[in-house]
Design an enzyme around this catalytic site. Structure first.
Site, short mmCIF file in Angstrom:
data_model
loop_
_atom_site.label_atom_id
_atom_site.label_comp_id
_atom_site.label_asym_id
_atom_site.label_seq_id
_atom_site.Cartn_x
_atom_site.Cartn_y
_atom_site.Cartn_z
N LEU A 145 0.71 -0.97 0.35
CA LEU A 145 -0.08 -0.28 0.40
C LEU A 145 0.87 1.31 0.28
CD1 LEU A 145 -2.93 -1.11 2.41
CD2 LEU A 145 -2.82 -0.71 0.00
N ASP A 146 0.13 1.64 -0.92
CA ASP A 146 1.44 3.37 -0.37
C ASP A 146 1.37 3.88 0.58
OD1 ASP A 146 1.41 3.47 -3.41
OD2 ASP A 146 -0.47 4.81 -3.38
N ARG A 147 2.38 4.24 1.35
CA ARG A 147 2.91 5.16 2.50
C ARG A 147 1.51 5.96 3.43
NH1 ARG A 147 7.49 8.75 4.50
NH2 ARG A 147 7.14 8.99 6.98
N THR A 175 -1.75 5.10 2.08
CA THR A 175 -2.85 5.20 1.95
C THR A 175 -2.78 4.40 3.43
OG1 THR A 175 -2.66 4.89 -0.23
CG2 THR A 175 -4.34 3.36 0.85
N ARG A 227 -5.20 5.75 -8.13
CA ARG A 227 -5.08 7.23 -7.92
C ARG A 227 -5.39 7.64 -9.37
NH1 ARG A 227 -0.39 7.01 -4.10
NH2 ARG A 227 -0.24 9.67 -4.61
#
Length: 308
Positions: free
Chosen positions: A133-135, A137, A239
């Site tokens: 997961l993105d930081r 998110t 995104r």
């Protein structure tokens, strides 16, 4: 000699050595393989050899240069992750990852989720991220405790058998009829070194399903809470697909304009409004598992500000 069991079978020998020879530079690992100092069943192997159950692996003595010990992860982040565990058995952990914590270290970050869990669970030697997961998110994140579970879940992901459902707050009025964004994605690196993803015919096929959950309007501000279900798993997929559809995710400092983000700060939005809300999968024993991660207080507060 190391006896390879079913948990480690299937790994490339170079990846296995990098994992067990902590602190040894990769260049040194590849050098001892090339020189024939690493033997499997008394025979030389190449770096891409995949270990088999029952293999006898000989690793030569390797001197590790002494380094100052890494500082342990802070007690606060460690406790946050312990409190965030949604599910755990002897092979799998699922956490509700807090926003702002990277899934792994790098780029000046010593400890991410995986390093912290390895530190606080030293007995669980096989901990590996199943996905990322993105930081910024938050939400459901799977960590395998055994190689067998990691292989199983990777196969399930490749075959699109794991359902990942996200909640996102996007700019504008997302039409109910728009239920699919099908656009190929390509990774790019800017001159500054920043990684960015764009829609490009040369990119990898990428599909995301969408469903409108709730619409908000206040004065001239309009936003839509959508449910996003990625069919494929590309970097920044949701995104970029939201941006491509004309409805960028609010709070996104990479793909949404500063002006649009600034207009929604009065509602308390201080970060990317993207949350991995639900995971659906089938465990190796056939048990169906659904995990829900509640919307974090900061994001829930943004919706509350719209509703008031």
């Amino acid at each position: 000699m190391i006896n390879i069991d079913s948990e480690d079978a299937g790994q490339r020998v170079d990846n296995y050595l990098v994992r067990i020879l902590k602190g040894v530079p990769k260049t040194r690992v590849y050098r001892i393989i090339r020189k024939g100092e690493v033997r499997v069943n008394k025979k030389r192997v190449t770096a891409d050899y995949r270990l088999q159950d029952g293999d006898l692996l000989r690793v030569p003595p390797v001197r590790v240069s002494e380094k100052a010990p890494k500082a342990a992860p802070g007690a606060v982040i460690a406790q946050k992750l312990e409190d965030a565990i949604l599910y755990e058995d002897n092979s799998l952990i699922i956490i509700n990852k807090p926003a702002g914590i990277a899934v792994h270290g790098g780029s000046g970050i010593s400890y991410g989720v995986i390093e912290t869990l390895r530190n606080i669970r030293p007995e669980a030697r096989g901990l590996e991220l199943v996905h990322r997961l993105d930081r910024d998110t938050s939400g459901c994140l799977m960590i395998a405790k055994k190689r067998s579970m990691l292989r199983y879940l990777h196969a399930q992901l490749r075959e699109d058998k794991i359902s990942k459902i996200y909640n996102a707050l996007v700019l504008g009025r997302w039409p109910s009829r728009k239920v699919l964004v099908n656009a190929p994605l390509l990774k790019n690196t800017l001159r500054s070194g920043e990684r960015i993803v764009t829609v490009d015919v040369e990119g990898k096929r990428s599909k995301t399903l969408y469903k409108v959950l709730e619409r908000f309007s206040y004065a001239d501000q309009v936003a839509t809470l959508v449910e996003a279900s990625p069919v494929t798993g590309r970097t920044h997929q949701i995104r970029v697909h939201c941006l491509h559809a004309g409805y960028p995710i609010l709070g996104d400092n990479k793909y949404t304009s500063d002006e649009d983000n600034k207009r929604f700060r009065e509602f308390g939005l201080k970060r990317l409004f993207l949350h991995a809300a639900r995971l659906k999968l089938v465990l190796p024993d056939g048990q169906a598992l659904t995990m829900d991660a509640p919307l974090p207080e900061d994001l829930d507060g943004v919706l509350g500000a719209f509703r008031d």
